[in-house]
Design a protein around this motif. Sequence first.
Motif, mmCIF file in Angstrom:
data_model
loop_
_atom_site.group_PDB
_atom_site.id
_atom_site.type_symbol
_atom_site.label_atom_id
_atom_site.label_comp_id
_atom_site.label_asym_id
_atom_site.label_seq_id
_atom_site.Cartn_x
_atom_site.Cartn_y
_atom_site.Cartn_z
ATOM 1 N N LEU A 1 83.652 -28.644 -81.570
ATOM 2 C CA LEU A 1 82.587 -28.339 -80.562
ATOM 3 C C LEU A 1 83.116 -28.759 -78.806
ATOM 4 O O LEU A 1 83.440 -29.750 -78.847
ATOM 5 C CB LEU A 1 81.818 -29.144 -81.569
ATOM 6 C CG LEU A 1 81.242 -28.862 -82.745
ATOM 7 C CD1 LEU A 1 79.482 -30.524 -83.075
ATOM 8 C CD2 LEU A 1 80.463 -27.755 -83.214
ATOM 9 N N ASP A 2 82.331 -27.867 -77.673
ATOM 10 C CA ASP A 2 82.674 -27.819 -77.598
ATOM 11 C C ASP A 2 81.312 -28.884 -76.896
ATOM 12 O O ASP A 2 80.409 -28.831 -77.095
ATOM 13 C CB ASP A 2 82.298 -26.695 -76.647
ATOM 14 C CG ASP A 2 83.559 -26.747 -74.761
ATOM 15 O OD1 ASP A 2 83.020 -27.289 -74.612
ATOM 16 O OD2 ASP A 2 82.765 -25.046 -74.370
ATOM 17 N N TYR A 3 80.731 -29.759 -75.612
ATOM 18 C CA TYR A 3 80.523 -30.268 -75.496
ATOM 19 C C TYR A 3 78.903 -29.577 -74.492
ATOM 20 O O TYR A 3 78.381 -29.757 -75.487
ATOM 21 C CB TYR A 3 80.791 -30.869 -74.147
ATOM 22 C CG TYR A 3 79.609 -31.988 -73.519
ATOM 23 C CD1 TYR A 3 79.361 -33.111 -74.900
ATOM 24 C CD2 TYR A 3 78.686 -32.464 -72.958
ATOM 25 C CE1 TYR A 3 78.198 -34.054 -74.339
ATOM 26 C CE2 TYR A 3 78.342 -33.252 -72.462
ATOM 27 C CZ TYR A 3 77.183 -33.606 -73.158
ATOM 28 O OH TYR A 3 76.887 -34.703 -72.556
ATOM 29 N N GLY B 1 77.414 -30.058 -77.756
ATOM 30 C CA GLY B 1 78.401 -30.756 -79.258
ATOM 31 C C GLY B 1 78.310 -32.587 -79.477
ATOM 32 O O GLY B 1 77.729 -32.329 -80.455
ATOM 33 N N LEU C 1 85.807 -33.409 -80.997
ATOM 34 C CA LEU C 1 84.966 -32.981 -79.721
ATOM 35 C C LEU C 1 85.607 -32.857 -78.677
ATOM 36 O O LEU C 1 86.031 -33.158 -78.307
ATOM 37 C CB LEU C 1 83.475 -34.110 -78.962
ATOM 38 C CG LEU C 1 82.156 -33.512 -78.343
ATOM 39 C CD1 LEU C 1 81.878 -32.376 -78.575
ATOM 40 C CD2 LEU C 1 81.666 -34.956 -77.945
#
Length: 170
Positions: free
Chosen positions: A6-8, A15, A33
Amino acid sequence: HDVYLLDYRIGALTGLDLLKEIRARDRLVPVILLTGVFDHDLDVEAMEAGAADYLVKGQITAALLERSIRYAVRHHRTLRALRESERALEEACATETHIGAHIQSSILLGTPPDLSGGAAVATLTLPSQAIDGDFYDFFSYGPHVFDLVLGDVVGKGVPAALLGSAAKSQ
C-alpha cells in the motif's frame, strides 16, 4: 494474495487509513506500507496498526523488497497458525468445561434425602469456576436420620473434579 503493498498517498484516504480499515474488519493479511519520505512517527503508527513493514520508496532495493515480502508472508503464516492454535485451545477448554460439569453434576453431587415430619434438605452449589472438585452426598438411615459427606477439593477444573470423584467413591 500473498502480500499487499500500500502506498501511503492513494487519494482521499491514506494507506494507513486503509490498513486500519482492513484491521477493523478483522482481516489478517500481510500489508507493507510504502511512502515517499521517512517519518518515524508514521513508521511506528503503521506498525501499531498492523503493517508488516514500512518502506521508503527511494530506498527500496530488489533485495530489500524481496526480504520484506518474505518476512511479511512468514509473519502472516505464524499469526494464522497462532490464531488456529488459540481457536483449538478455546474448543479444548469448552470441551473440558463440558466434561467437568457432567462429572460434577452426575458423580459429585448427591441427592438430598426425603425426610418426614416437615423437615426438608435442599442443596445449592456455586463453583468458583465452571468446574470444581467439591462434592457432597447423603446416606439415609431412616425418615429422620442421615449422614452428610461434604468435600472441598483444593484446585479447580477437570483434575479437581476427578480427584473429588475418587475421594467421594472411597
